[in-house]
Design a protein around this motif. Structure first.
Motif, PDB file in Angstrom:
ATOM      1  N   ALA A 174       0.738  -1.127   0.071  1.00 43.75           N
ATOM      2  CA  ALA A 174      -0.065  -0.016   0.116  1.00 43.75           C
ATOM      3  C   ALA A 174       0.903   1.374  -0.130  1.00 43.75           C
ATOM      4  O   ALA A 174       0.485   2.088  -0.472  1.00 43.75           O
ATOM      5  N   ASP A 175       2.048   1.226   0.677  1.00 46.50           N
ATOM      6  CA  ASP A 175       2.943   2.521   0.975  1.00 46.50           C
ATOM      7  C   ASP A 175       4.175   2.525  -0.303  1.00 46.50           C
ATOM      8  O   ASP A 175       4.650   3.333  -0.338  1.00 46.50           O
ATOM      9  N   GLY A 176       4.585   1.321  -0.705  1.00 45.83           N
ATOM     10  CA  GLY A 176       5.770   1.235  -1.617  1.00 45.83           C
ATOM     11  C   GLY A 176       5.859   0.042  -2.432  1.00 45.83           C
ATOM     12  O   GLY A 176       5.211  -0.537  -2.734  1.00 45.83           O
ATOM     13  N   PHE A 177       7.201  -0.089  -2.851  1.00 50.08           N
ATOM     14  CA  PHE A 177       7.284  -0.836  -3.855  1.00 50.08           C
ATOM     15  C   PHE A 177       8.949  -1.218  -4.161  1.00 50.08           C
ATOM     16  O   PHE A 177       9.819  -0.691  -3.417  1.00 50.08           O
ATOM     17  N   ARG A 178       9.222  -2.259  -4.706  1.00 49.00           N
ATOM     18  CA  ARG A 178      10.661  -2.688  -5.181  1.00 49.00           C
ATOM     19  C   ARG A 178      10.914  -2.792  -6.724  1.00 49.00           C
ATOM     20  O   ARG A 178       9.742  -3.377  -7.493  1.00 49.00           O
ATOM     21  N   LEU A 179      11.736  -2.114  -7.213  1.00 44.99           N
ATOM     22  CA  LEU A 179      11.885  -2.491  -8.641  1.00 44.99           C
ATOM     23  C   LEU A 179      13.226  -3.000  -8.953  1.00 44.99           C
ATOM     24  O   LEU A 179      14.211  -2.883  -8.355  1.00 44.99           O
ATOM     25  N   LYS A 180      13.169  -3.718 -10.144  1.00 42.43           N
ATOM     26  CA  LYS A 180      14.568  -4.170 -10.871  1.00 42.43           C
ATOM     27  C   LYS A 180      14.762  -2.901 -11.755  1.00 42.43           C
ATOM     28  O   LYS A 180      13.797  -2.510 -12.738  1.00 42.43           O
ATOM     29  N   VAL A 181      15.963  -2.342 -11.823  1.00 45.11           N
ATOM     30  CA  VAL A 181      16.171  -1.386 -12.817  1.00 45.11           C
ATOM     31  C   VAL A 181      17.825  -1.803 -13.380  1.00 45.11           C
ATOM     32  O   VAL A 181      18.595  -2.544 -12.825  1.00 45.11           O
ATOM     33  N   PRO A 182      18.025  -1.283 -14.521  1.00 48.23           N
ATOM     34  CA  PRO A 182      19.082  -1.571 -15.332  1.00 48.23           C
ATOM     35  C   PRO A 182      20.399  -0.908 -15.113  1.00 48.23           C
ATOM     36  O   PRO A 182      21.398  -1.183 -15.398  1.00 48.23           O
ATOM     37  N   GLY A 183      20.227   0.101 -14.240  1.00 45.56           N
ATOM     38  CA  GLY A 183      21.320   1.110 -13.818  1.00 45.56           C
ATOM     39  C   GLY A 183      21.253   1.558 -12.574  1.00 45.56           C
ATOM     40  O   GLY A 183      20.307   1.699 -12.066  1.00 45.56           O
ATOM     41  N   ALA A 184      22.117   2.807 -12.543  1.00 47.79           N
ATOM     42  CA  ALA A 184      22.024   3.553 -11.190  1.00 47.79           C
ATOM     43  C   ALA A 184      20.791   4.558 -11.084  1.00 47.79           C
ATOM     44  O   ALA A 184      20.456   5.058 -12.220  1.00 47.79           O
ATOM     45  N   VAL A 185      20.178   4.541  -9.969  1.00 50.72           N
ATOM     46  CA  VAL A 185      19.056   5.481  -9.814  1.00 50.72           C
ATOM     47  C   VAL A 185      19.430   6.288  -8.548  1.00 50.72           C
ATOM     48  O   VAL A 185      19.819   5.610  -7.430  1.00 50.72           O
ATOM     49  N   ARG A 186      19.122   7.694  -8.316  1.00 51.88           N
ATOM     50  CA  ARG A 186      19.495   8.505  -7.279  1.00 51.88           C
ATOM     51  C   ARG A 186      18.673   8.155  -6.172  1.00 51.88           C
ATOM     52  O   ARG A 186      17.470   8.291  -6.320  1.00 51.88           O
ATOM     53  N   VAL A 187      19.026   7.733  -4.817  1.00 49.96           N
ATOM     54  CA  VAL A 187      18.373   7.812  -3.782  1.00 49.96           C
ATOM     55  C   VAL A 187      17.947   9.112  -3.238  1.00 49.96           C
ATOM     56  O   VAL A 187      18.712  10.025  -3.324  1.00 49.96           O
ATOM     57  N   GLY A 188      16.568   9.310  -2.591  1.00 56.81           N
ATOM     58  CA  GLY A 188      16.449  10.434  -1.914  1.00 56.81           C
ATOM     59  C   GLY A 188      15.581  11.621  -2.996  1.00 56.81           C
ATOM     60  O   GLY A 188      15.348  12.544  -2.690  1.00 56.81           O
ATOM     61  N   CYS A 189      15.482  11.197  -4.073  1.00 53.59           N
ATOM     62  CA  CYS A 189      14.983  11.791  -5.164  1.00 53.59           C
ATOM     63  C   CYS A 189      13.480  11.526  -5.709  1.00 53.59           C
ATOM     64  O   CYS A 189      13.353  10.394  -5.527  1.00 53.59           O
ATOM     65  N   ASP A 190      12.689  12.404  -5.889  1.00 55.64           N
ATOM     66  CA  ASP A 190      11.255  12.194  -6.441  1.00 55.64           C
ATOM     67  C   ASP A 190      11.382  11.939  -7.614  1.00 55.64           C
ATOM     68  O   ASP A 190      11.967  12.474  -8.589  1.00 55.64           O
ATOM     69  N   TYR A 191      10.172  11.167  -8.117  1.00 53.70           N
ATOM     70  CA  TYR A 191      10.275  10.469  -9.583  1.00 53.70           C
ATOM     71  C   TYR A 191       8.781  10.400  -9.894  1.00 53.70           C
ATOM     72  O   TYR A 191       8.050  10.406  -9.091  1.00 53.70           O
ATOM     73  N   THR A 192       8.463  10.066 -11.026  1.00 52.28           N
ATOM     74  CA  THR A 192       7.042   9.610 -11.578  1.00 52.28           C
ATOM     75  C   THR A 192       7.317   8.144 -11.919  1.00 52.28           C
ATOM     76  O   THR A 192       8.139   7.708 -12.767  1.00 52.28           O
ATOM     77  N   LEU A 193       6.433   7.437 -11.474  1.00 55.53           N
ATOM     78  CA  LEU A 193       6.445   5.851 -11.935  1.00 55.53           C
ATOM     79  C   LEU A 193       5.484   5.563 -12.675  1.00 55.53           C
ATOM     80  O   LEU A 193       4.212   5.635 -12.180  1.00 55.53           O
ATOM     81  N   GLN A 194       5.332   5.450 -14.092  1.00 50.55           N
ATOM     82  CA  GLN A 194       4.344   4.966 -14.762  1.00 50.55           C
ATOM     83  C   GLN A 194       4.126   3.427 -15.016  1.00 50.55           C
ATOM     84  O   GLN A 194       5.241   2.731 -15.219  1.00 50.55           O
ATOM     85  N   ILE A 195       2.873   3.161 -14.499  1.00 50.71           N
ATOM     86  CA  ILE A 195       2.468   1.630 -14.524  1.00 50.71           C
ATOM     87  C   ILE A 195       1.396   1.704 -15.608  1.00 50.71           C
ATOM     88  O   ILE A 195       0.407   2.247 -15.259  1.00 50.71           O
ATOM     89  N   SER A 196       1.269   0.947 -16.605  1.00 52.48           N
ATOM     90  CA  SER A 196       0.566   0.970 -17.676  1.00 52.48           C
ATOM     91  C   SER A 196       0.021   2.342 -17.936  1.00 52.48           C
ATOM     92  O   SER A 196       1.030   3.158 -18.522  1.00 52.48           O
ATOM     93  N   ASP A 197      -1.330   2.544 -17.811  1.00 53.88           N
ATOM     94  CA  ASP A 197      -1.731   4.187 -18.340  1.00 53.88           C
ATOM     95  C   ASP A 197      -1.797   5.001 -16.939  1.00 53.88           C
ATOM     96  O   ASP A 197      -2.232   6.168 -17.190  1.00 53.88           O
ATOM     97  N   ARG A 198      -1.395   4.689 -15.730  1.00 51.33           N
ATOM     98  CA  ARG A 198      -1.199   5.333 -14.565  1.00 51.33           C
ATOM     99  C   ARG A 198       0.172   5.945 -14.194  1.00 51.33           C
ATOM    100  O   ARG A 198       0.960   5.260 -14.438  1.00 51.33           O
ATOM    101  N   GLU A 199       0.127   7.147 -13.711  1.00 46.08           N
ATOM    102  CA  GLU A 199       1.365   7.822 -13.156  1.00 46.08           C
ATOM    103  C   GLU A 199       1.263   8.074 -11.740  1.00 46.08           C
ATOM    104  O   GLU A 199       0.255   8.350 -11.285  1.00 46.08           O
ATOM    105  N   HIS A 200       2.373   7.664 -11.093  1.00 44.03           N
ATOM    106  CA  HIS A 200       2.270   8.071  -9.554  1.00 44.03           C
ATOM    107  C   HIS A 200       3.535   8.798  -9.317  1.00 44.03           C
ATOM    108  O   HIS A 200       4.607   8.376  -9.489  1.00 44.03           O
TER     109      HIS A 200
END
Length: 79
Positions: A35-61
């Motif tokens: 309900a509060d979070g997620f875990r992703l597999k990513v191909p490279g480095a992603v900065r911790v502490g930064c805000d992003y948009t996560l697009q899942i199908s046609d929805r953005e969070h």
């Protein structure tokens, strides 16, 4: 101080896109979600502490990345 309990997580395998302002889109796979979070597999480095948009199908969070380790990141939903 008591340890913080994690919400139950559901294992999934769903394609998604992680976006940041001014950065490239990062194709990723959602490994698990709660309900509060997620875990992703990513191909490279992603900065911790930064805000992003996560697009899942046609929805953005709106999300924040909280940790990163060996091709995986964990984050929190902000919306």
């Amino acid at each position: 101080m008591p340890a913080q309990a994690h919400k139950p997580r559901i294992a999934v395998s769903q394609a998604a896109i992680l976006r940041s302002d001014g950065g490239p889109d990062v194709p990723c796979t959602i490994v698990d979600v709660s309900a509060d979070g997620f875990r992703l597999k990513v191909p490279g480095a992603v900065r911790v502490g930064c805000d992003y948009t996560l697009q899942i199908s046609d929805r953005e969070h709106s999300v924040a990345i909280r940790w990163a380790s060996l091709g995986e990141v964990g984050g929190q939903f902000l919306d």
